[in-house]
Each structure stands twice: as C-alpha cells, then as structure tokens.
Motif scaffolding. Structure first.
Motif, PDB file in Angstrom:
ATOM      1  N   ALA A 195       0.834  -1.203   0.000  1.00  0.00           N
ATOM      2  CA  ALA A 195       0.000   0.000   0.000  1.00  0.00           C
ATOM      3  C   ALA A 195       0.870   1.255   0.000  1.00  0.00           C
ATOM      4  CB  ALA A 195      -0.922  -0.010   1.215  1.00  0.00           C
ATOM      5  N   LEU A 196       1.904   1.256   0.847  1.00  0.00           N
ATOM      6  CA  LEU A 196       2.777   2.434   0.913  1.00  0.00           C
ATOM      7  C   LEU A 196       3.504   2.643  -0.407  1.00  0.00           C
ATOM      8  CD1 LEU A 196       4.229   2.104   4.525  1.00  0.00           C
ATOM      9  CD2 LEU A 196       2.643   3.824   3.671  1.00  0.00           C
ATOM     10  N   THR A 197       3.912   1.535  -1.034  1.00  0.00           N
ATOM     11  CA  THR A 197       4.591   1.637  -2.320  1.00  0.00           C
ATOM     12  C   THR A 197       3.666   2.267  -3.359  1.00  0.00           C
ATOM     13  OG1 THR A 197       5.804  -0.365  -1.770  1.00  0.00           O
ATOM     14  CG2 THR A 197       5.867   0.356  -4.063  1.00  0.00           C
ATOM     15  N   LEU A 198       2.418   1.825  -3.370  1.00  0.00           N
ATOM     16  CA  LEU A 198       1.463   2.358  -4.341  1.00  0.00           C
ATOM     17  C   LEU A 198       1.201   3.836  -4.085  1.00  0.00           C
ATOM     18  CD1 LEU A 198      -1.108  -0.562  -4.709  1.00  0.00           C
ATOM     19  CD2 LEU A 198       0.558   0.271  -6.394  1.00  0.00           C
ATOM     20  N   ILE A 199       1.092   4.205  -2.807  1.00  0.00           N
ATOM     21  CA  ILE A 199       0.869   5.621  -2.483  1.00  0.00           C
ATOM     22  C   ILE A 199       2.070   6.441  -2.950  1.00  0.00           C
ATOM     23  CG2 ILE A 199       0.683   7.290  -0.591  1.00  0.00           C
ATOM     24  CD1 ILE A 199      -0.936   5.120   0.931  1.00  0.00           C
ATOM     25  N   GLY A 200       3.279   5.912  -2.643  1.00  0.00           N
ATOM     26  CA  GLY A 200       4.496   6.589  -3.077  1.00  0.00           C
ATOM     27  C   GLY A 200       4.506   6.770  -4.587  1.00  0.00           C
ATOM     28  N   PHE A 201       4.122   5.741  -5.284  1.00  0.00           N
ATOM     29  CA  PHE A 201       4.090   5.765  -6.746  1.00  0.00           C
ATOM     30  C   PHE A 201       3.150   6.860  -7.240  1.00  0.00           C
ATOM     31  CE2 PHE A 201       2.600   4.392 -10.876  1.00  0.00           C
ATOM     32  CZ  PHE A 201       3.771   3.993 -11.493  1.00  0.00           C
ATOM     33  N   ALA A 202       1.966   6.914  -6.623  1.00  0.00           N
ATOM     34  CA  ALA A 202       0.959   7.887  -7.056  1.00  0.00           C
ATOM     35  C   ALA A 202       1.439   9.315  -6.814  1.00  0.00           C
ATOM     36  CB  ALA A 202      -0.354   7.643  -6.322  1.00  0.00           C
ATOM     37  N   VAL A 203       2.006   9.538  -5.614  1.00  0.00           N
ATOM     38  CA  VAL A 203       2.505  10.878  -5.292  1.00  0.00           C
ATOM     39  C   VAL A 203       3.585  11.278  -6.292  1.00  0.00           C
ATOM     40  CG1 VAL A 203       3.856  12.189  -3.604  1.00  0.00           C
ATOM     41  CG2 VAL A 203       1.947  10.745  -2.842  1.00  0.00           C
ATOM     42  N   TYR A 204       4.491  10.359  -6.540  1.00  0.00           N
ATOM     43  CA  TYR A 204       5.604  10.596  -7.434  1.00  0.00           C
ATOM     44  C   TYR A 204       5.117  10.948  -8.836  1.00  0.00           C
ATOM     45  CZ  TYR A 204      10.389   9.936  -8.967  1.00  0.00           C
ATOM     46  OH  TYR A 204      11.638  10.125  -9.440  1.00  0.00           O
TER      47      TYR A 204
END
Ligand SMILES: Nc1ncnc2c1ncn2[C@@H]1O[C@H](COP(=O)(O)OP(=O)(O)OP(=O)(O)O)[C@@H](O)[C@H]1O
Ligand SMILES: [Mg+2]
Lengths: 372, 295
Positions: B272-281
């Motif tokens: 989940a954190l990876t996906l959030i990071g991806f989206a923010v990026y």
C-alpha cells in the motif's frame, strides 16, 4: 558583446587553406574562399563533398586539421562555438522539444542575460519576422516542419549574429513550401544585411538564392562565382554538369584561333566551334559542353552556328517546356529543351531534325585522362 | 449532402476495423495477463485474506503493527534507506549513463556489458564479496590505514553504511540502464544548437540535456526506490542488528514466529505504501512537466 540597436551589418568570413582529415578520409582539402560581408554565399556540391564539414569548421564544432578561419579579419581558431557569435540552423531544425516557440526563441537571449523586457520585445520582433506571431505558446511537436524551420531561423537570428550558417535547412520540406521559404529567407537576409553561408546540394536553390556560389567536389572547391558565372562559364565539365545541365560531346581539336576559339571534330565527324578558358592546341582531346536550352531545332539563322542532323528519339513533356532526346548517330545523343510557346511546333518521335547552337554557348574543356 | 452520406457509410466500417485492432491487441496481451493473474494477482488476494484472518476474521495484525513503535520505526527506516540508496544511485549513475550514451557505439556496447556483468553472478556471492572488501580487516580499510587516512579501521560493515553501499551496488545498473536509454534518444544536435546559440557547457546541460533526460531520472529513481523497499538479502547480511528492513521483518514472522497473518499484514502495508508513493511521485513528475512548459 551587446548588440547595438537596429541593423548590424554582416561580417566577412575568410577561409584560408582549410583542411580536415578524419583518419585517412580527407573530408575537406585546402579550401580557400572569401565570403563578402552581407552576402548570401552558398556551398553547393554532391553528397560527401565536404559541405557540412566546412560549415561545422566555421561554426567551431569541427576542428580544422590545417588552415585558418577569420571572421571580420579576426582568427577564430581558439574560440569555442558559443563564443563565435554565429547563428546556426541545422538540417534537423534542432528546435528544443521541451520549450515552447517563444522559449526557444528567447533561449539565446536568456543565456546572454538580456533583461526580461528586452527579451519579450525581441522575441516578438523575431516572431513577426518569420511570420509566426500567435504561435508563442505552442510546443514544437504541435508545429509543422515548415513552422519548426521558421522557429529555428528566428532563434538563430534573434541575438543578431553577424553570420548565419544554414545546413540544408529546407531539405525536408515539400516543393511548394521550399519555394516559399526560399523567398522568405532572401527577404529576411536582405532586411537584416546578415552574412549567410548556406549549404545545399540543390543547384536550383543555389542559383536562385545566392549572391555567390562555391561548387565543391571531393573536399575541394571546383569554382567560386556568381550564379550567372557558374551557369554561363563553368570552369570544368563537372560544374557544367552539376550546375544546370549539359550535353557533352567528345572530340579532337582541329584548329585554334588566338581569341580562345577552336574548331573540334566530334566523334562521328561532326565539326563544332566553341570557346575555351585555357589555350588549346591542335590534336588535343576535348569535351564540348552545351546546355539543352541553347540548342534550337530547325533554325534557319546564319551559317556560323554549330549544326547537327538527328532523329528525335524520346520526348519528355514538362508543362512549360518539352525535352527531346535527339540521336546524332556516332556523335552521340543531345538533349534539347524547347519552351512551349503558343506557336511552337511540336516534334514527334522519329522526326528528322536539324539542330543549331551558338559556338559562344559551346564550352570546350581539355580532357584530363580520367575526367568525365 | 453527399459528404454527409459518405461519412455515414464509412463510420461503421471504421469502428469495425478499430474493434478488430483492439481484439488483436488483447490477444497479444493474453499470455502476460494469464501469467500475471495466476502467479501474481491470485496469490496477492491470498495474502490480503490471510492478513485479516487469524482463527476467524480480525484486524488484530494491523492493530498490532500500528500500536507497536518498533514496526513503525522499521517501516520508516525502510523508506529512508530506499530514499538514500536511490539518491546515491542517481548521483553515481547519471554521469556513468551520460558516458554510456555519448561514447562511440562500439565502446558503448563494451561498457553496457561491464555494467550488466554483476547480474551474471548470484546476489549472495556479490554481497559476500562486499563483506570481504568492507570488513574490519578488509581491503578498503587496509588501504585507508596504509595511506594514513585513518588511524584505526572504519566501521563500514554491519551498519547503515554497509547496507547503503551494498544496495546501491546491486541497484546501480537499473538506474544506469534506464537513464542511458533515455539519454541515447536525445538528439546531439540539440546540445550543439544550444552551444551555437551562445550557451556555455553548463547552460547547455542545465537547460537542454538535463530537462530532456528527466523521463530517465523519473523512471530510474522510481525503479530503484521500489526495488529498494523490498530488499532483503543485502541488508540482512551487511546490516547491523538495528538495520532491520521490512522485508526482513516479514521473513522473521514467516520463518520463526510462524505468524503468517502478521507477515501478510506487513506485506500489505508495504504494498500500500509503495502504491501511495508511486501515485505521489507520478503527480509530482506531471507537475514538473507543467512547470517546464510555463518556464
Ligand atoms: N566524423 C567523421 N568521420 C569520418 N569521416 C567523416 C566524418 N564526417 C564526415 N566524414 C566524411 O567526410 C566527407 C565529407 O562529409 P560531409 O558531411 O562534409 O559531406 P556533405 O557535403 O555535407 O554531404 P551531404 O550532402 O551528404 O550532407 C564524407 O566522405 C564523409 O564520409
Ligand atoms: Mg551535409
């Protein structure tokens, strides 16, 4: 180096013994020429003749193996490209894809730390000059080839360089747009009085645009002169063939006169009179060159014309003119170009025709053993 | 009238052709979709289920993670390590990629092989090689002491530094190859054009080459960052007792505690954190583009 207001006259560019070797390849060999200030100067030659290499040496991207380049009398050998103050338009346009039209044009001013107000004013002027007002915010990918070309031109002119270098800038455009851009380029050059060094392999483009043309071949300059000089008095069969078009007939000199005229017996026994730049002697092997439009079929004029009888072999209709191939037996085949005027009679294949042309339009070139 | 009629006739044919095109693309995608579905999506659902199942459905595992500061520290440390590794890989990789993208093609091929060479040996072997180099009496320390740069050997292993060195080394090729492929696509005439327009070397780089290489920076950093988050072997071997990353935590739960629900919950949080990071990026990079356009 702040540019003064208004028109800044172009600089003179002088090349002296310029030579470039790429390993064993001699790309440019001992080229010397003077590009007069404010003139439109063209390097014309076939592919691989060293045009781009010469231009790149002037721009500073290629270091000469030998020779010197002086701009307004100042040797630029030690200057990197960014210090030479030359505008350059690349064949691929090289418009920055991540910048808008106005950002592209502002680029040379920004790196020169020109004030924002001044940049806005001059970008506006440059856009007007190339007729792209209203395109300011577009990205290059939203422009046609011709529009990108004009952005590249505006960008190369906006910092008022004294010399503008262009490497086949119209190569990728269609015929109509090309003709239009040729006129635009000439208009802009006259308006700004900038010196232009222009590279092309299109002889028509070179003739219509240039004040002077240097014909290049195998890394050397074959002839430098005005378009009319190149066309009317080429120094070699190569120039006669590359600039415009020529018929070539092989022959032997049978008599000479001191004014440079000579009589030649062509193969097949046809006798021709022509003129030569260099003195010829009897018995010398020569090539006679004559342009297709100088030959007139069925002419009843005075007897001092060169004449030949032949059979119409092929007809190519080109709208404004018709080109006939006329076989003269053992002498060879001559191409004849006839303007399609209202009254002119059309010939048909197989017609027997008498051709006539002026000895003054017949150039004689001594044959070096391997020439043409 | 006539034009309208012909438009009506051609429109359905166009749609049919489009549909055929779409069907062909789907067919080409099928093997990948099947593989992903069987070996990735399906097990992922298994993990999701397991993370909320422990003798009956419960959010116990998640509650435990959020309440325990150790776990939060590990997650923070994982992200920090990934960020540091990504930054160092970018700084080291950018010049290397530049050379790779601008040298003669023959030399470039040789360099690519050299960059990829480490992939041909096992990651464990490579990690042990670093341990030999960085150890207390390792090659690096021997040189440092011999040159008089330090009095005593530096602690280079079994700490954060060791983890960062090891991970950067393993991940650098991903950064370099991603950057180089984008850089190779940049027309060299653009840089030359910048020079001809009066730009110094630095200005030409800063204003033309760097922005044009931005997609490579975005891709390379994203790839390295995400790979870093799930790193296991290198931090396990080269880190100290406190350098625990989330993947090691998961391994511990599976191997020793046999608390699969808890391990699954950790995995889900990482994802989940990876996906959030991806989206923010993704948003940031898009915004960056926008700014570039406005100048
Ligand atoms: N970097 C290089 N290395 C080796 N040879 C080169 C290099 N650049 C050019 N040459 C050679 O030098 C000669 C002249 O090249 P140049 O590019 O100047 O020709 P050109 O007149 O511009 O031709 P074109 O009309 O095809 O653009 C050619 O034979 C070419 O192969
Ligand atoms: Mg060229």
């Amino acid at each position: 180096m702040a540019a003064p207001e208004g028109v800044r006259a172009g600089a003179e560019v002088r090349l002296q013994g310029l030579t470039k070797l790429f390993g064993p390849v001699v790309a440019v060999s001992d080229v010397s020429m003077t590009v007069p200030a404010g003139s439109f100067f063209t390097l014309l030659g076939p592919s691989g003749s060293g045009k781009t290499t010469t231009l790149m040496m002037v721009a500073g991207f290629v270091h000469p193996s030998r020779g010197a380049i002086a701009i307004d009398g100042i040797d630029v050998a030690a200057l990197p490209p960014q210090k030479r103050d030359l505008g350059m338009v690349f064949q691929s346009y090289a418009v920055f894809p991540h910048l808008t039209v106005s950002e592209n044009i502002a680029f040379p001013l920004e790196v020169r730390k020109v004030s924002a107000a001044e940049i806005r004013r001059r970008v506006g002027e440059a856009l007007e000059l190339v007729r792209l007002t209203g395109y300011e915010r577009r990205l290059p990918r939203q422009l046609s080839g011709g529009e990108q070309q004009r952005v590249a031109l505006a960008r190369a002119l906006v910092f008022r360089p004294r010399v503008l270098l262009m490497d086949e800038p119209l190569g990728a455009l269609d015929k109509k747009l090309r003709a239009h851009m040729q006129l635009e380029l000439k208009r802009i050059q006259r308006h700004l009085h900038v010196t232009v060094i222009y590279v092309t392999h299109d002889q028509e483009e070179a003739l219509t645009m240039s004040d002077r043309v240097a014909v290049m071949r195998g890394g050397q300059t074959e002839q430098v002169g005005t378009p009319a000089e190149l066309y009317e008095s080429p120094v070699s069969p190569f120039v006669a063939d590359f600039v415009g078009e020529s018929n070539f007939l092989d022959g032997v000199v049978i008599s000479t006169s001191p004014d440079g005229r000579a009589v030649v017996r062509a193969e097949g026994g046809l006798e021709l009179r022509g003129t030569s730049r260099e003195p010829l002697h009897v018995g010398q092997r020569v090539v006679a060159a004559v342009r297709p439009e100088k030959i007139v079929p069925q002419d009843a004029r005075a007897s001092e014309l060169n004449r030949g009888k032949g059979v119409v072999d092929q007809i190519v209709y080109a709208g404004d003119a018709t080109r006939y191939s006329v076989a003269l037996g053992a002498t060879g085949t001559l191409t004849v170009k006839v303007q399609n005027r209202l009254a002119s009679r059309q010939l048909a294949t197989g017609d027997l025709v008498e051709l006539a042309w002026d000895p003054g339009d017949t150039r004689l070139f001594a044959r070096a053993s391997d020439e043409r | 009238m006539n034009a309208d009629g012909s438009a009506l006739v051609t429109a359905p044919t166009m749609v049919a052709a489009d549909r055929r095109e779409t069907r062909r693309y789907l067919l080409l995608l099928l093997p990948a979709l099947l593989t992903l579905g069987t070996f990735f999506v399906y097990p992922l659902f298994g993990i999701l289920l397991r993370s909320v199942y422990k003798n009956g459905y419960t959010l116990e595992s998640y509650r435990q993670i959020v309440r325990t500061s150790v776990y939060l520290t590990v997650i923070a440390l994982t992200f920090r390590t990934a960020a540091v590794v990504t930054l160092i890989a970018l700084l080291l990789g950018y010049p290397l990629a530049y050379v790779l993208a601008t040298v003669r093609p023959r030399l470039a091929r040789v360099l690519v092989v050299i960059v990829v060479l480490p992939f041909l040996t096992s990651i464990i072997v490579r990690t042990y090689a670093w341990m030999v180099l960085l150890g207390r009496n390792g090659v690096v320390n021997q040189y440092l002491v011999a040159l008089g740069l330090t009095q005593a050997p530096l602690p280079l292993l079994y700490n954060q530094a060791g983890v960062v060195v090891g991970m950067t080394y393993v991940l650098l090729p991903f950064m370099v190859l991603t950057l180089a492929s984008v850089m190779r696509g940049i027309d060299p005439a653009l840089v030359r054009a910048a020079h001809s327009l009066g730009a110094s070397r630095w200005q030409a780089f800063r204003r033309v080459f760097l922005p044009l290489s931005a997609p490579g920076i975005a891709g390379g950093t994203l790839l390295v960052f995400i790979l870093s988050l799930g790193f296991f072997i290198t931090p396990a071997l080269m880190g100290g007792p406190s350098d625990v990353m989330i993947a090691m935590l998961i391994e511990r739960e599976v191997e020793f505690t046999l608390n699969w629900s808890f391990a699954s919950a950790l995995g889900v949080i990482l994802l989940a954190l990876t996906l959030i990071g991806f989206a923010v990026y993704y948003r940031l990079m898009r915004l960056e583009r926008l700014f570039e356009g406005l100048g």
